[in-house]
Design a protein around this motif. Structure first.
Motif, PDB file in Angstrom:
ATOM      1  N   UNK A  70       1.001  -1.200  -0.089  1.00 30.91           N
ATOM      2  CA  UNK A  70       0.004  -0.213   0.077  1.00 30.91           C
ATOM      3  C   UNK A  70       0.894   1.347   0.018  1.00 30.91           C
ATOM      4  N   UNK A  71       0.625   2.059  -0.964  1.00 31.76           N
ATOM      5  CA  UNK A  71       1.375   3.497  -0.986  1.00 31.76           C
ATOM      6  C   UNK A  71       0.492   4.636  -0.337  1.00 31.76           C
ATOM      7  N   UNK A  72       1.276   5.140   0.351  1.00 30.09           N
ATOM      8  CA  UNK A  72       0.609   6.367   1.023  1.00 30.09           C
ATOM      9  C   UNK A  72       1.466   7.781   0.685  1.00 30.09           C
ATOM     10  N   UNK A  78      14.302  15.888  -6.981  1.00 34.56           N
ATOM     11  CA  UNK A  78      13.544  15.586  -8.000  1.00 34.56           C
ATOM     12  C   UNK A  78      13.584  13.908  -8.164  1.00 34.56           C
ATOM     13  N   UNK A  79      14.446  13.126  -7.836  1.00 39.57           N
ATOM     14  CA  UNK A  79      14.510  11.780  -8.094  1.00 39.57           C
ATOM     15  C   UNK A  79      13.756  10.990  -7.132  1.00 39.57           C
ATOM     16  N   UNK A  80      13.125  11.861  -6.220  1.00 36.49           N
ATOM     17  CA  UNK A  80      12.328  11.097  -4.798  1.00 36.49           C
ATOM     18  C   UNK A  80      10.968  11.359  -5.086  1.00 36.49           C
ATOM     19  N   UNK A  81      10.272  10.194  -4.536  1.00 33.85           N
ATOM     20  CA  UNK A  81       8.866  10.007  -5.094  1.00 33.85           C
ATOM     21  C   UNK A  81       7.736  10.893  -3.961  1.00 33.85           C
ATOM     22  N   UNK A  82       8.409  10.696  -2.839  1.00 36.71           N
ATOM     23  CA  UNK A  82       7.635  11.284  -1.675  1.00 36.71           C
ATOM     24  C   UNK A  82       6.289  10.385  -1.356  1.00 36.71           C
ATOM     25  N   UNK A  83       6.859   9.068  -0.851  1.00 35.23           N
ATOM     26  CA  UNK A  83       5.570   8.447  -0.365  1.00 35.23           C
ATOM     27  C   UNK A  83       6.030   7.304   0.382  1.00 35.23           C
ATOM     28  N   UNK A  84       5.210   6.545   1.254  1.00 32.31           N
ATOM     29  CA  UNK A  84       5.627   5.669   1.921  1.00 32.31           C
ATOM     30  C   UNK A  84       5.057   4.491   1.518  1.00 32.31           C
ATOM     31  N   UNK A  85       5.825   3.280   1.621  1.00 34.69           N
ATOM     32  CA  UNK A  85       5.439   2.085   0.911  1.00 34.69           C
ATOM     33  C   UNK A  85       5.508   1.041   1.841  1.00 34.69           C
ATOM     34  N   UNK A  86       4.133   0.422   2.373  1.00 33.24           N
ATOM     35  CA  UNK A  86       4.014  -0.457   3.337  1.00 33.24           C
ATOM     36  C   UNK A  86       3.712  -1.837   2.636  1.00 33.24           C
ATOM     37  N   UNK A  97       5.583  -5.991   2.056  1.00 33.32           N
ATOM     38  CA  UNK A  97       6.684  -6.860   2.601  1.00 33.32           C
ATOM     39  C   UNK A  97       8.017  -6.825   1.756  1.00 33.32           C
ATOM     40  N   UNK A  98       9.078  -7.099   2.185  1.00 31.53           N
ATOM     41  CA  UNK A  98      10.196  -6.913   1.210  1.00 31.53           C
ATOM     42  C   UNK A  98      11.116  -8.062   1.738  1.00 31.53           C
ATOM     43  N   UNK A  99      11.646  -8.962   1.039  1.00 28.34           N
ATOM     44  CA  UNK A  99      12.498 -10.100   1.490  1.00 28.34           C
ATOM     45  C   UNK A  99      11.538 -11.016   2.500  1.00 28.34           C
ATOM     46  N   UNK A 100      10.340 -11.050   2.600  1.00 27.44           N
ATOM     47  CA  UNK A 100       9.334 -11.616   3.309  1.00 27.44           C
ATOM     48  C   UNK A 100       9.262 -10.817   4.597  1.00 27.44           C
ATOM     49  N   UNK A 101       9.840  -9.712   4.600  1.00 30.14           N
ATOM     50  CA  UNK A 101       9.786  -8.875   6.255  1.00 30.14           C
ATOM     51  C   UNK A 101       8.918  -7.836   6.041  1.00 30.14           C
ATOM     52  N   UNK A 102       8.194  -7.444   6.847  1.00 29.36           N
ATOM     53  CA  UNK A 102       7.044  -6.424   6.859  1.00 29.36           C
ATOM     54  C   UNK A 102       7.853  -5.183   6.910  1.00 29.36           C
ATOM     55  N   UNK A 103       7.565  -4.220   6.062  1.00 29.50           N
ATOM     56  CA  UNK A 103       8.522  -3.004   6.127  1.00 29.50           C
ATOM     57  C   UNK A 103       7.740  -1.822   5.586  1.00 29.50           C
ATOM     58  N   UNK A 104       8.004  -0.682   6.169  1.00 34.81           N
ATOM     59  CA  UNK A 104       7.558   0.430   5.695  1.00 34.81           C
ATOM     60  C   UNK A 104       9.076   1.324   5.056  1.00 34.81           C
ATOM     61  N   UNK A 105       8.673   1.535   3.729  1.00 41.36           N
ATOM     62  CA  UNK A 105       9.760   2.287   3.049  1.00 41.36           C
ATOM     63  C   UNK A 105       9.409   3.607   2.750  1.00 41.36           C
ATOM     64  N   UNK A 106      10.390   4.550   2.842  1.00 44.62           N
ATOM     65  CA  UNK A 106      10.230   5.995   2.647  1.00 44.62           C
ATOM     66  C   UNK A 106      10.924   6.126   1.303  1.00 44.62           C
ATOM     67  N   UNK A 107       9.775   6.289   0.358  1.00 47.41           N
ATOM     68  CA  UNK A 107      10.456   6.362  -0.748  1.00 47.41           C
ATOM     69  C   UNK A 107      10.519   7.924  -1.077  1.00 47.41           C
ATOM     70  N   UNK A 108      11.737   8.526  -1.077  1.00 48.85           N
ATOM     71  CA  UNK A 108      11.973   9.885  -0.963  1.00 48.85           C
ATOM     72  C   UNK A 108      12.032  10.261   0.512  1.00 48.85           C
TER      73      UNK A 108
END
Ligand code: HPA
Length: 274
Positions: free
Chosen positions: A44-46, A60-68, A70-81
């Motif tokens: 889910x991206x917020x 400029x190359x940063x998207x500005x969203x949180x992506x919640x 799984x990555x490598x099977x681990x529940x993550x929250x990614x700050x994209x930007x």
């Protein structure tokens, strides 16, 4: 100044959007690794603009969203930007999402960045596990009224970059046959690159790599009890270390070249953080 209520409101909005997902690790991705946010499964991206009190990212190359998800099977929250001081954000604003992550239950963070190598034994393309940092520019993100819900007024900074996580990252790198360095990240406010004299100063003071991010997020994480693994990619030799000029293009090109190895290490570490 943000209030504790502000942080709660941000966390509420995110919680209302991510359903049953319970992110365990926060990933803050620097230059060249933002794409990992696109690889999150069950995602889910917020958008930052949807979250109360969040600031949009202007790079400029940063998207500005949180992506919640799984990555490598681990529940993550990614700050994209992420936010940088040189964009005009305050240290408190830059650290804001880390504290929101804490309210969502996150206890560990991986933060990555591009940096210039100060240590003459380092080479372009090297990865460095951050053992500590030096920040003498820009005020502390903890300046102002302390919010005791997050941590104490005078917080210990002995182990901002968790030694156990660093050992684990070193083992993962060795298992992959990937040489990694360890060293001190010396923060510069930017946006201009440093002068050769500034880099000589940083070396004298104990810096191994120069960069314009990470320290605010890591300080806030340390304050609120999030254990941090920091990894820097040497995209260039810092100013004056070798002949030649520095450019943002050179940094981006080096980040792109190292992307595969950098990604492999981050994912391997993440798997160990299950
Ligand atoms: N200095 C500061 N920040 C950086 C550098 C540098 O040489 N390279 C990439 N980010």
């Amino acid at each position: 100044m943000f209030t504790f209520q502000n942080y709660r409101e941000s966390a509420e909005l995110i919680r209302s959007r991510i359903g049953e997902r319970k992110p365990r690790v926060l990933l803050i991705l620097g230059s060249g690794l933002g794409f990992l946010g696109d690889e999150v499964e069950n995602a889910v991206a917020v958008d930052y603009r949807e979250i109360p009190h969040f600031r949009p990212s202007t790079a400029p190359d940063h998207k500005g969203r949180l992506v919640v998800g799984e990555l490598s099977g681990v529940p993550v929250m990614v700050m994209q930007g992420r936010m940088h001081y040189y964009e005009g954000y305050s240290p408190e604003e830059i650290a804001y999402p880390v504290r929101v992550a804490r309210l969502l239950g996150i206890e560990r963070m991986i933060v990555t960045n591009a940096a210039g190598a100060i240590n003459t034994g380092f080479s372009v393309g090297d990865l460095m596990l951050i053992s500590d940092h030096i920040r003498i520019m820009g005020e502390s993100p903890l300046r102002g009224e302390n919010l005791p819900e997050f941590g104490p007024r005078f917080c210990d900074m002995t182990a901002v970059y968790d030694p156990a996580l660093r050992r684990m990252a070193l083992e993962q790198a060795q298992a992959m046959g990937l040489p990694v360095r360890q060293g001190v990240y010396f923060y510069f406010a930017g946006p201009q690159f440093e002068t050769p004299a500034e880099i000589r100063m940083a070396r004298t003071l104990g810096g191994d790599a120069a960069g314009m991010s990470t320290v605010y997020e890591a300080t806030a994480a340390n304050h609120c009890g999030i254990r941090t693994l920091g990894i820097s990619l040497m995209t260039n030799m810092a100013a004056g270390v070798t002949e030649g000029r520095l450019s943002g293009e050179e940094v981006n090109a080096a980040a792109a070249r190292a992307q595969k190895q950098f990604t492999a290490l981050v994912l391997a570490c993440l798997r160990e953080m299950k």
